[in-house]
Design a protein around this motif. Structure first.
Motif, PDB file in Angstrom:
ATOM      1  N   UNK B  59       0.844  -1.193   0.000  1.00 39.94           N
ATOM      2  CA  UNK B  59       0.000   0.000   0.000  1.00 39.94           C
ATOM      3  C   UNK B  59       0.885   1.251   0.000  1.00 39.94           C
ATOM      4  N   UNK B  61       2.355   4.442   1.515  1.00 42.55           N
ATOM      5  CA  UNK B  61       2.590   4.845   2.900  1.00 42.55           C
ATOM      6  C   UNK B  61       1.807   6.094   3.289  1.00 42.55           C
ATOM      7  N   UNK B  64      -1.777   5.313   4.075  1.00 42.95           N
ATOM      8  CA  UNK B  64      -1.991   4.578   5.315  1.00 42.95           C
ATOM      9  C   UNK B  64      -1.650   5.414   6.543  1.00 42.95           C
ATOM     10  N   UNK B  65      -0.682   6.304   6.391  1.00 45.62           N
ATOM     11  CA  UNK B  65      -0.352   7.179   7.517  1.00 45.62           C
ATOM     12  C   UNK B  65      -1.506   8.134   7.817  1.00 45.62           C
ATOM     13  N   UNK B  68      -4.290   6.163   9.465  1.00 50.96           N
ATOM     14  CA  UNK B  68      -3.977   5.831  10.857  1.00 50.96           C
ATOM     15  C   UNK B  68      -4.191   7.043  11.760  1.00 50.96           C
ATOM     16  N   UNK B  71      -7.878   7.682  12.280  1.00 49.62           N
ATOM     17  CA  UNK B  71      -8.516   6.738  13.192  1.00 49.62           C
ATOM     18  C   UNK B  71      -8.071   6.966  14.630  1.00 49.62           C
ATOM     19  N   UNK B  72      -6.827   7.352  14.787  1.00 50.69           N
ATOM     20  CA  UNK B  72      -6.286   7.507  16.143  1.00 50.69           C
ATOM     21  C   UNK B  72      -5.578   8.860  16.228  1.00 50.69           C
ATOM     22  N   UNK B  81       5.408  10.865  12.326  1.00 49.66           N
ATOM     23  CA  UNK B  81       4.652  11.071  11.083  1.00 49.66           C
ATOM     24  C   UNK B  81       5.039  12.392  10.417  1.00 49.66           C
ATOM     25  N   UNK B 296      -5.366   0.787  -4.993  1.00 48.81           N
ATOM     26  CA  UNK B 296      -5.572  -0.634  -4.722  1.00 48.81           C
ATOM     27  C   UNK B 296      -6.174  -0.915  -3.356  1.00 48.81           C
ATOM     28  N   UNK B 297      -6.935   0.043  -2.826  1.00 49.69           N
ATOM     29  CA  UNK B 297      -7.493  -0.134  -1.478  1.00 49.69           C
ATOM     30  C   UNK B 297      -8.890  -0.757  -1.553  1.00 49.69           C
ATOM     31  N   UNK B 300     -11.253  -0.859   1.680  1.00 45.92           N
ATOM     32  CA  UNK B 300     -11.801   0.359   2.283  1.00 45.92           C
ATOM     33  C   UNK B 300     -13.175   0.721   1.752  1.00 45.92           C
ATOM     34  N   UNK B 331     -13.487   5.479   5.984  1.00 52.07           N
ATOM     35  CA  UNK B 331     -12.144   5.118   5.511  1.00 52.07           C
ATOM     36  C   UNK B 331     -12.050   5.185   3.991  1.00 52.07           C
TER      37      UNK B 331
END
Lengths: 452, 452
Positions: B59, B61, B64-65, B68, B71-72, B81, B296-297, B300, B331
């Motif tokens: 994936x 980066x 996805x960063x 993430x 989400x958090x 980050x 390519x997700x 999600x 997402x």
């Protein structure tokens, strides 16, 4: 060239609920607040959707940490995350093809997570067996079950019994599938209880115009905030057995139960204890979701349905139906895993509340006590002038009340007309945040005075 | 009591494609590998779904960063980050109610992300205007458009023209909605091109049995790996205008274009440049997705449809139809934001490839060169013995080939029979990973020898 003529007639019938009027107003007020044109309050408080996070409730840290690590596995090397978070995330990633939450999963859900859900159900029901084969993870399980149940075309429409009041989304889904809605009224005077005589009346009335095949129950109730007694559940199951109805049990508020003597018992558990003939024949679909309860993760879209007593051939059809969809969102699946297998007992997952007499003291509002779920559905005893004024504006009186409430206090709630209610009774759905209650009390007094 | 009698007849017709046989075999082989019962290869390589991450591609980066951190949000304070990741995540969270990705969003998608998609389209199309009002974010936009287009009931079924070959999911979705499928054949000999004469033949044949209202195109092609020329797109649009067909343009592989002279031009762009009568009347829905292309997700579930030239009343119906659904997974929405507004030009988002002659040298396989998309759809020239042997086993010959390929090499691909193909022609869908190609070459030689 207009494409209008081609539009499916079913879509044309989809109604726009009154809440959209309120949503538009709420957005407008929010914009005005941003431009400092409002003084009474600083923000619109959105109580319209049962969305915990929108209402300001914080998400559960463990849940979000696991999700973050699943999305960005480099965090597995990060010292700031607790060990159990990393272990859980690592375990979940191993269940994903290519080790990535970006891969498709089985269209019925990740097998390991279905096992987790299944174990949760067995624990919840004190040992009643549950098989992962009967669990279907999806972001639209009610819709899919309706697709399976509702015959389109033909001379006689498929009928589904649904409670009044109920939330509009389910009614819309039924209309969307071309089903006939057979309303049965919950008895407000007796704490919004479900009366079998009323079910029977509704069914016989329904049989004159359609082919009733299913009975939909919402327990704990939305918007009524009640929980069914075991006796009541038994009565409903017996009724379904006699009348050969498929039971659709919406049990998404099962983790929100308040009051010392109040306990959630699932339809599946009660069914399993009713003697072999009934226990092995009544067909049941039980719904649960990570959007509700203590999770409140509406945005992740994770839910499941458990099927009980389905003919194996029908279960196979269900699997086929699911297989025509892409996989459910992986974030939502992870949320289900965490919901059904929380880190340890005694954690925030197990919040308890005591029974709340929300509206005891407000003249002009009477309300059944909150026993379970997020919501109460208080009854408005409106002045005749308010009712007349509303009708003159071609508006439901509780809609008028909600519009004023929004305008005056920034509280965005939903009117009873949207859920259904007995003729000439008026309600609104409310949840029990302290700030909201204070705003409401001040407003209500003023409103009653204005229209008296 | 069986519920079988109540099942919707439409669901009964949903077919289980042959790929399930292969999936079951693939799972079994994977289990055997785990128990060290296989020697030829170490893993099953799953090329059956066009799922990049399942196939081992990493994936992105940045994507996805950002996810993430959304989400958090505690990660916004984390030094590990990059700044632009934190800024993007912070900006996205501000668009979420309650600052949480756990909240419901507008059922058509977060407004800010629709704006982002809209700007992306305008850039892509060299300035052709796009309005966020015409963008609908959803995890099932094709399904929803079909719901809008397809009349259920009535004496004459709604027909949709679809290419042969095409991927099974869309065909299933059509059958699911009760639509009549009108196949038109792509011309393999001329590089899988779309011929207007063939469209005309198919349409006239279709009119004898149903009411054709829409034409579905997949460009870049799945499974054909081709890209339409501007001239071909213009011909198709003119045909749609003459025949008053609604255009459904599946353009999810628009970012995968290889070869120096190859360029993706959207149906919307070409349409906008075709003179005012056509440009302002032909109705078009263009689909795109974060599952395909460089993202390519798949897991999600983020996609969108842009509607062009729709009657305002119809657009309003579409909005209503969407509003009966819950919000799309947050997402997936975030993934769309990142896809349509990547960090900066020149980054991994802008990978280029050169045209690939994948199968030039293998006797018994002929293949159009890969121009765009993930896949090629090579033609198998099978020995007569293999064909006879397959028919004896009541199996499609390319299915036989794929089963052997899986068994011998661990390559899990899909047979041409699943996509549709001319009678007595055999294919399989393949993607172009080097490892897979080596395994295939070794196997193919052996297979041809065995059945000659």
């Amino acid at each position: 060239m207009s494409f209008l003529r081609e539009i499916s007639p079913l879509v044309k019938n989809t109604f726009l609920s009154e809440r959209d009027v309120l949503s538009i107003c709420a957005a407008q007020i929010a914009a005005e607040i941003q431009q400092d044109e409002r003084k009474n309050y600083n923000e619109v408080l959105d109580l319209s959707s049962g969305d915990l996070h929108r209402g300001g409730i914080k998400s559960i840290t463990f849940v979000r940490q696991v999700l973050a690590a699943c999305f960005y596995p480099a965090l597995l090397e990060d010292d700031s995350l607790p060990l159990d978070v990393k272990q859980r995330a690592d375990g979940l990633l191993r269940q994903c093809d290519g080790g990535s939450v970006g891969s498709y999963t089985d269209s019925c859900g990740i097998v390991k997570i279905k096992q987790c859900v299944s174990k949760f159900i067995t624990r919840r029901d004190g040992g009643v067996p549950s098989s992962p084969d009967n669990i279907f993870i999806t972001s639209g399980s009610q819709m899919l079950m309706l697709k399976l149940l509702v015959q389109s075309g033909g001379s006689c429409r498929t009928g589904v019994l649904i409670p009044v009041p109920t939330y509009a989304t389910f009614t819309q889904a039924l209309e969307d599938q071309g089903a006939a809605i057979i309303p049965y009224h919950l008895c407000e005077e007796q704490g919004w209880t479900l009366q079998v005589e009323e079910l029977r009346r509704a069914l016989h009335a329904g049989r004159r115009t359609c082919n009733p095949v299913a009975l939909y129950i919402c327990n704990p109730g939305n918007p009524t905030g009640i929980i069914q007694s075991r006796k009541s559940i038994e009565e409903v199951i017996r009724f379904a057995a006699e009348e050969r109805l498929f039971l659709l049990a919406d049990e998404v508020y099962q983790s929100c139960v308040y009051g010392e003597d109040t306990e959630f018992e699932s339809y599946k558990k009660v069914l399993s204890e009713m003697g072999s003939t009934i226990a092995s024949t009544v067909e049941l679909a039980s719904f649960n979701s990570a959007s509700k309860g203590f999770m409140g993760e509406c945005g992740l879209r994770g839910g499941y349905v458990e099927l009980v007593n389905l003919d194996p051939a029908v279960k196979e059809y269900t699997r086929t139906l699911f297989s025509t969809r892409s996989s459910p969102p992986v974030g939502g699946q992870i949320a289900l895993d965490l919901m059904t297998d929380p880190p340890k007992p005694g954690d925030p997952s197990f919040l308890t509340f005591s029974e709340v007499e929300v509206f005891g003291e407000i003249p002009g509002i009477s309300c059944q006590p909150l026993k379970a779920g997020f919501f109460v559905f208080p009854c408005l005893h409106l002045p005749l002038r308010a009712i007349k004024w509303a009708k003159k504006k071609q508006m439901e009186p509780d809609m008028l009340y909600c519009l004023h409430l929004l305008e005056e206090t920034g509280l965005h709630v939903r009117p009873g007309c949207e859920f259904g209610q007995r003729k000439d009774s008026y309600h609104f759905r409310f949840d029990t945040m302290e700030d909201a209650l204070q705003r409401l009390k001040t407003f209500h007094k003023q409103f009653m005075k204005e229209f008296s």
